[in-house]
Design a protein around this motif. Structure first.
Motif, PDB file in Angstrom:
ATOM      1  N   LEU A  41       0.817  -1.205   0.000  1.00 55.20           N
ATOM      2  CA  LEU A  41       0.000   0.000   0.000  1.00 55.20           C
ATOM      3  C   LEU A  41       0.858   1.265   0.000  1.00 55.20           C
ATOM      4  CD1 LEU A  41      -2.736  -1.251   2.451  1.00 55.20           C
ATOM      5  CD2 LEU A  41      -3.167  -0.419   0.122  1.00 55.20           C
ATOM      6  N   LEU A  42       1.893   1.288   0.815  1.00 55.49           N
ATOM      7  CA  LEU A  42       2.753   2.473   0.828  1.00 55.49           C
ATOM      8  C   LEU A  42       3.541   2.610  -0.472  1.00 55.49           C
ATOM      9  CD1 LEU A  42       3.112   4.607   3.157  1.00 55.49           C
ATOM     10  CD2 LEU A  42       1.832   2.561   3.751  1.00 55.49           C
ATOM     11  N   ALA A  43       3.915   1.481  -1.076  1.00 56.72           N
ATOM     12  CA  ALA A  43       4.588   1.544  -2.377  1.00 56.72           C
ATOM     13  C   ALA A  43       3.651   2.123  -3.434  1.00 56.72           C
ATOM     14  CB  ALA A  43       5.068   0.165  -2.794  1.00 56.72           C
ATOM     15  N   THR A  44       2.369   1.774  -3.357  1.00 52.62           N
ATOM     16  CA  THR A  44       1.385   2.334  -4.274  1.00 52.62           C
ATOM     17  C   THR A  44       1.345   3.855  -4.167  1.00 52.62           C
ATOM     18  OG1 THR A  44       0.027   0.342  -4.168  1.00 52.62           O
ATOM     19  CG2 THR A  44      -1.078   2.373  -4.855  1.00 52.62           C
ATOM     20  N   ALA A  45       1.548   4.353  -2.943  1.00 52.61           N
ATOM     21  CA  ALA A  45       1.544   5.795  -2.709  1.00 52.61           C
ATOM     22  C   ALA A  45       2.897   6.438  -2.975  1.00 52.61           C
ATOM     23  CB  ALA A  45       1.115   6.086  -1.275  1.00 52.61           C
ATOM     24  N   GLY A  46       3.855   5.652  -3.486  1.00 52.74           N
ATOM     25  CA  GLY A  46       5.143   6.207  -3.879  1.00 52.74           C
ATOM     26  C   GLY A  46       6.234   6.125  -2.835  1.00 52.74           C
ATOM     27  N   VAL A  47       6.026   5.328  -1.777  1.00 52.70           N
ATOM     28  CA  VAL A  47       7.036   5.204  -0.726  1.00 52.70           C
ATOM     29  C   VAL A  47       7.810   3.911  -0.931  1.00 52.70           C
ATOM     30  CG1 VAL A  47       7.468   5.127   1.750  1.00 52.70           C
ATOM     31  CG2 VAL A  47       5.531   6.450   0.860  1.00 52.70           C
ATOM     32  N   PRO A  48       9.123   3.964  -1.166  1.00 47.53           N
ATOM     33  CA  PRO A  48       9.912   2.746  -1.355  1.00 47.53           C
ATOM     34  C   PRO A  48       9.859   1.842  -0.125  1.00 47.53           C
ATOM     35  CG  PRO A  48      11.156   4.705  -1.993  1.00 47.53           C
ATOM     36  CD  PRO A  48       9.931   5.187  -1.289  1.00 47.53           C
ATOM     37  N   THR A  49      10.024   0.547  -0.359  1.00 50.51           N
ATOM     38  CA  THR A  49       9.948  -0.429   0.735  1.00 50.51           C
ATOM     39  C   THR A  49      10.937  -0.116   1.844  1.00 50.51           C
ATOM     40  OG1 THR A  49       9.117  -2.193  -0.692  1.00 50.51           O
ATOM     41  CG2 THR A  49      10.282  -2.858   1.313  1.00 50.51           C
ATOM     42  N   SER A  50      12.169   0.226   1.476  1.00 45.60           N
ATOM     43  CA  SER A  50      13.178   0.519   2.503  1.00 45.60           C
ATOM     44  C   SER A  50      12.766   1.715   3.357  1.00 45.60           C
ATOM     45  CB  SER A  50      14.532   0.783   1.851  1.00 45.60           C
ATOM     46  OG  SER A  50      14.454   1.881   0.952  1.00 45.60           O
ATOM     47  N   SER A  51      12.148   2.709   2.741  1.00 47.74           N
ATOM     48  CA  SER A  51      11.702   3.893   3.481  1.00 47.74           C
ATOM     49  C   SER A  51      10.539   3.557   4.405  1.00 47.74           C
ATOM     50  CB  SER A  51      11.305   5.003   2.515  1.00 47.74           C
ATOM     51  OG  SER A  51      12.402   5.412   1.731  1.00 47.74           O
ATOM     52  N   ASP A 213     -10.382   2.994  -7.521  1.00 52.09           N
ATOM     53  CA  ASP A 213     -10.153   2.989  -6.079  1.00 52.09           C
ATOM     54  C   ASP A 213      -8.675   3.197  -5.740  1.00 52.09           C
ATOM     55  OD1 ASP A 213     -12.818   2.499  -5.906  1.00 52.09           O
ATOM     56  OD2 ASP A 213     -12.643   0.455  -5.132  1.00 52.09           O
ATOM     57  N   ARG A 214      -7.796   2.659  -6.563  1.00 52.95           N
ATOM     58  CA  ARG A 214      -6.362   2.818  -6.326  1.00 52.95           C
ATOM     59  C   ARG A 214      -5.973   4.292  -6.372  1.00 52.95           C
ATOM     60  NH1 ARG A 214      -1.826   3.437  -9.400  1.00 52.95           N
ATOM     61  NH2 ARG A 214       0.118   2.459  -8.607  1.00 52.95           N
ATOM     62  N   GLU A 215      -6.423   4.998  -7.398  1.00 55.06           N
ATOM     63  CA  GLU A 215      -6.108   6.418  -7.514  1.00 55.06           C
ATOM     64  C   GLU A 215      -6.753   7.214  -6.380  1.00 55.06           C
ATOM     65  OE1 GLU A 215      -3.970   7.858  -9.585  1.00 55.06           O
ATOM     66  OE2 GLU A 215      -3.484   5.822 -10.223  1.00 55.06           O
ATOM     67  N   SER A 216      -7.946   6.809  -5.978  1.00 59.38           N
ATOM     68  CA  SER A 216      -8.601   7.478  -4.852  1.00 59.38           C
ATOM     69  C   SER A 216      -7.786   7.310  -3.572  1.00 59.38           C
ATOM     70  CB  SER A 216     -10.012   6.914  -4.653  1.00 59.38           C
ATOM     71  OG  SER A 216     -10.847   7.247  -5.735  1.00 59.38           O
ATOM     72  N   PHE A 217      -7.241   6.102  -3.364  1.00 54.44           N
ATOM     73  CA  PHE A 217      -6.402   5.846  -2.180  1.00 54.44           C
ATOM     74  C   PHE A 217      -5.189   6.771  -2.162  1.00 54.44           C
ATOM     75  CE2 PHE A 217      -2.445   3.578  -0.995  1.00 54.44           C
ATOM     76  CZ  PHE A 217      -2.576   3.672   0.388  1.00 54.44           C
ATOM     77  N   ILE A 218      -4.507   6.869  -3.294  1.00 52.66           N
ATOM     78  CA  ILE A 218      -3.310   7.711  -3.359  1.00 52.66           C
ATOM     79  C   ILE A 218      -3.664   9.167  -3.086  1.00 52.66           C
ATOM     80  CG2 ILE A 218      -1.477   8.558  -4.869  1.00 52.66           C
ATOM     81  CD1 ILE A 218      -1.725   5.856  -6.394  1.00 52.66           C
ATOM     82  N   LEU A 219      -4.702   9.645  -3.749  1.00 47.92           N
ATOM     83  CA  LEU A 219      -5.082  11.044  -3.601  1.00 47.92           C
ATOM     84  C   LEU A 219      -5.518  11.350  -2.174  1.00 47.92           C
ATOM     85  CD1 LEU A 219      -5.769  13.859  -4.712  1.00 47.92           C
ATOM     86  CD2 LEU A 219      -8.004  12.960  -5.382  1.00 47.92           C
ATOM     87  N   TRP A 220      -6.352  10.505  -1.600  1.00 48.77           N
ATOM     88  CA  TRP A 220      -6.876  10.772  -0.266  1.00 48.77           C
ATOM     89  C   TRP A 220      -5.777  10.708   0.791  1.00 48.77           C
ATOM     90  CZ3 TRP A 220      -9.950  13.493   2.177  1.00 48.77           C
ATOM     91  CH2 TRP A 220     -10.454  13.179   3.431  1.00 48.77           C
TER      92      TRP A 220
END
Length: 277
Positions: A41-51, A213-220
């Motif tokens: 989920l965090l990777a979907t929002a642009g956060v790398p796994t290590s971060s 829904d994926r784009e909604s998750f990222i935006l929200w």
């Protein structure tokens, strides 16, 4: 959601986004999520796994997350000790309260001895973090609806014997009340926070909804991450304390509109990913 204080990560950082995710979604999942689901989920929002892993470590150190296995699956759950702060943050972030011109004010007066200087600094920071304005050294003012939060801050610092909380009508100032308010609060800075939010998200309200829904998750997620500190620097001042062109209510209304549009599909997306094998 738990509020973000001045020393914590700025919006958009991995730790801030993870904390926003915890406040928005983790409790709705029953308070627990498997590691793989969180990383996805965090990777979907642009956060790398290590971060994300580093951010998890920070939030565990701060008492927000705990590691917990369920059915041999590694995962994380909300630390029960964080429940009160999360609920307090929910009220502030999602229930913006603006004061009317005829409603009372809350004043906090304190005088701590030099031997308790560190406590004095902590109390000043706590009041600033609640949106209080500084009238003078040891005298702070905010809309009356913040009284309970002020009392809680004073009590948590064990400063009650050195502080007095007053509930009063609009103070009588030498000139227009708005001129005094401009000295007590940095209204230019507050207005800029609202304007930046409007510039960043207003087009989402004008254009069509997120495509799925994926784009909604990222935006929200990113919307709340950007918004969540604003209600703490803007305490909801009444119209008679603000310039005529104040952008605050526009951004409050925009946040409510985005919430109505994107929060439900975002929740559906999180639930689907969390339930996957």
């Amino acid at each position: 959601m738990s509020r973000i204080v001045a020393l914590e990560p700025a919006p958009g950082s991995p730790t801030s986004l993870l904390r926003t995710f915890v406040g928005l979604h983790l409790r709705d999942l029953g308070g627990w999520i498997r590691v793989a689901g969180l990383l996805e989920l965090l990777a979907t929002a642009g956060v790398p796994t290590s971060s994300t892993r580093s951010a998890v470590s920070r939030l565990k150190d701060r008492g927000l997350l705990l590691s917990e296995k369920r059915d041999s699956l590694a995962g994380y759950r909300v630390d029960p000790a964080a429940a009160t702060d999360l609920e307090r943050g929910d009220r502030r972030i999602f229930s913006y309260r603006g004061q009317r011109d005829d409603e009372p004010w809350c004043l906090v007066s304190y005088s701590l001895p030099e031997v308790e200087r560190s406590k004095r600094v902590q109390l000043r920071r706590a009041l600033m973090g609640l949106g209080f304005g500084a009238v003078s050294d040891g005298l702070w003012i905010a809309p009356g609806h913040l009284r309970a939060e002020a009392e809680d801050a004073v009590d948590r610092l064990a400063a009650r014997e050195h502080a007095t909380i007053f509930i009063t009508q609009t103070p009588r100032t030498a000139g227009p009340f708005a001129r005094s308010a401009a000295a007590w609060w940095d209204l230019d800075r507050l207005a800029l926070r609202h304007t930046v939010f409007l510039d960043r998200y207003e087009h989402h309200a004008i254009e069509a909804s997120a495509s799925d829904d994926r784009e909604s998750f990222i935006l929200w997620l990113r919307c709340v991450d950007d918004w969540k500190t604003i209600p703490y620097v803007d305490p909801g001042l009444p119209a008679n304390a603000l310039p005529a062109d104040w952008p605050g209510m526009r951004s409050v209304d925009l946040f409510a509109e985005l919430r109505a549009r994107f929060s439900a599909p975002a929740h559906d997306y999180v639930a689907k990913v969390a339930a996957a094998d």
